[in-house]
Write a protein that holds these residues in place. Structure first.
Motif, PDB file in Angstrom:
ATOM      1  N   UNK A 127       0.838  -1.202   0.000  1.00  0.00           N
ATOM      2  CA  UNK A 127       0.000   0.000   0.000  1.00  0.00           C
ATOM      3  C   UNK A 127       0.872   1.250   0.000  1.00  0.00           C
ATOM      4  N   UNK A 128       0.237   2.372  -0.236  1.00  0.00           N
ATOM      5  CA  UNK A 128       0.946   3.655  -0.156  1.00  0.00           C
ATOM      6  C   UNK A 128       1.047   4.052   1.313  1.00  0.00           C
ATOM      7  N   UNK A 138      -6.378  17.795   3.015  1.00  0.00           N
ATOM      8  CA  UNK A 138      -6.714  16.528   3.671  1.00  0.00           C
ATOM      9  C   UNK A 138      -5.946  15.379   3.010  1.00  0.00           C
ATOM     10  N   UNK A 139      -5.285  14.578   3.837  1.00  0.00           N
ATOM     11  CA  UNK A 139      -4.502  13.451   3.334  1.00  0.00           C
ATOM     12  C   UNK A 139      -5.041  12.141   3.901  1.00  0.00           C
ATOM     13  N   UNK A 140      -4.723  11.036   3.217  1.00  0.00           N
ATOM     14  CA  UNK A 140      -5.167   9.722   3.680  1.00  0.00           C
ATOM     15  C   UNK A 140      -4.127   8.678   3.310  1.00  0.00           C
ATOM     16  N   UNK A 141      -4.080   7.620   4.116  1.00  0.00           N
ATOM     17  CA  UNK A 141      -3.220   6.487   3.802  1.00  0.00           C
ATOM     18  C   UNK A 141      -3.721   5.250   4.534  1.00  0.00           C
ATOM     19  N   UNK A 188      -6.365  -5.869  -4.485  1.00  0.00           N
ATOM     20  CA  UNK A 188      -7.316  -5.521  -3.431  1.00  0.00           C
ATOM     21  C   UNK A 188      -8.142  -4.335  -3.924  1.00  0.00           C
ATOM     22  N   UNK A 189      -9.484  -4.518  -3.957  1.00  0.00           N
ATOM     23  CA  UNK A 189     -10.384  -3.505  -4.517  1.00  0.00           C
ATOM     24  C   UNK A 189     -11.510  -3.244  -3.529  1.00  0.00           C
ATOM     25  N   UNK A 190     -11.672  -1.999  -3.115  1.00  0.00           N
ATOM     26  CA  UNK A 190     -12.706  -1.627  -2.144  1.00  0.00           C
ATOM     27  C   UNK A 190     -14.094  -1.858  -2.723  1.00  0.00           C
ATOM     28  N   UNK A 203     -13.796   9.804  -6.413  1.00  0.00           N
ATOM     29  CA  UNK A 203     -13.573   8.354  -6.318  1.00  0.00           C
ATOM     30  C   UNK A 203     -12.172   7.953  -6.776  1.00  0.00           C
ATOM     31  N   UNK A 204     -11.713   8.526  -7.877  1.00  0.00           N
ATOM     32  CA  UNK A 204     -10.405   8.113  -8.394  1.00  0.00           C
ATOM     33  C   UNK A 204      -9.292   8.452  -7.405  1.00  0.00           C
ATOM     34  N   UNK A 205      -9.420   9.579  -6.697  1.00  0.00           N
ATOM     35  CA  UNK A 205      -8.398   9.953  -5.713  1.00  0.00           C
ATOM     36  C   UNK A 205      -8.408   9.007  -4.513  1.00  0.00           C
ATOM     37  N   UNK A 206      -9.613   8.656  -4.060  1.00  0.00           N
ATOM     38  CA  UNK A 206      -9.723   7.766  -2.909  1.00  0.00           C
ATOM     39  C   UNK A 206      -9.224   6.365  -3.261  1.00  0.00           C
ATOM     40  N   UNK A 207      -9.550   5.899  -4.452  1.00  0.00           N
ATOM     41  CA  UNK A 207      -9.127   4.552  -4.852  1.00  0.00           C
ATOM     42  C   UNK A 207      -7.613   4.446  -5.036  1.00  0.00           C
ATOM     43  N   UNK A 208      -6.958   5.553  -5.241  1.00  0.00           N
ATOM     44  CA  UNK A 208      -5.495   5.521  -5.269  1.00  0.00           C
ATOM     45  C   UNK A 208      -4.940   5.109  -3.907  1.00  0.00           C
TER      46      UNK A 208
END
Length: 248
Positions: A127-128, A138-141, A188-190, A203-208
């Motif tokens: 994963x990233x 806002x960031x996510x990992x 792995x796909x949400x 969606x494309x940003x979150x799926x990254x």
């Protein structure tokens, strides 16, 4: 009657000697095959090799073994990215129709099936790990993977930061994901993406962040990934192959 008893005793003794010789021979062959496999695959430890079927000597004379089981406790598989590897736990393969040379320098199985496990901690490396911006400010990992039940992976995603007009965020969200195998890659796909009140997430940003894949190359003998399913301690993988090179 005395002659018959003597004959029976002789038969029993010879049978016992044959069984003993057969077991000694199979033990020697297993040790030789294990050492050859360790060298060929550059393994850190000698694998377990178990030759099934009886008698072994007749199989050896024919130059083909019916059933051979190979177990490798820890296998460092290539990820196809430079020198990076991924640790495979408990790789077990059942080989059918193993043809070999007299000195065990080469061996090829007509077919092979097996299982292995990749721990969630090991898969997390795919994963990233570094936070990635999903909206300005806002960031996510992904911070953890675990068993989500029913063959799903639970992906823990940490979201933190402050977007314009929204209160500061520092939350960990859980996403159930489907795990599949394609072209020797674990994907792995949400199933559904998380939502945060007040934020419009593309969606494309979150799926990254939530979606990722891990290539697993150069498994022993050229066996390939077949199926994968999330389990308690990690993802359980089924492998298969044909004309599998055990040595040589």
């Amino acid at each position: 009657m005395r002659a018959l008893r003597i004959s029976l005793i002789v038969v029993v003794i010879l049978g016992g000697l044959f069984v003993l010789a057969d077991r000694l021979a199979v033990g020697f062959a297993e040790d030789e095959a294990a050492e050859k496999l360790r060298t060929t695959e550059n393994l850190a430890a000698t694998p377990d090799v178990s030759i099934k079927g009886f008698p072994f000597l007749t199989q050896m004379a024919a130059g083909e073994l019916d059933d051979v089981e190979v177990g490798i406790e820890d296998y460092e598989a290539s990820t196809g990215t430079g020198s990076e590897t991924i640790l495979i736990d408990g790789l077990t393969a059942n080989m059918k129709g193993v043809q070999f040379s007299g000195d065990y320098s080469s061996a090829t199985a007509a077919s092979a099936t097996g299982t292995a496990t990749i721990t969630y901690a090991e898969l997390l490396k795919a994963t990233k790990s570094q936070p990635t911006e999903v909206v300005p400010g806002v960031e996510a990992n992904v911070v953890g993977l675990s068993d989500g039940g029913n063959g799903k992976i639970k992906v823990a995603v940490r979201v933190q930061g402050k977007a314009a007009g929204v209160l500061p965020i520092d939350r960990t969200l859980s996403v159930l994901s489907t795990v599949t195998v394609e072209n020797n890659k674990v994907r792995v796909h949400a199933d559904a993406l998380p939502s945060i009140k007040g934020l419009s997430l593309a969606e494309d940003r979150v799926r990254r962040i939530t979606d990722f894949q891990q290539a697993i190359d150069q498994l022993p003998g050229g066996i390939q990934l077949d199926k994968v399913e999330a389990a308690k301690d990690g993802v359980e993988i089924s492998v298969k192959g044909s004309n599998v090179q055990l040595a040589g």
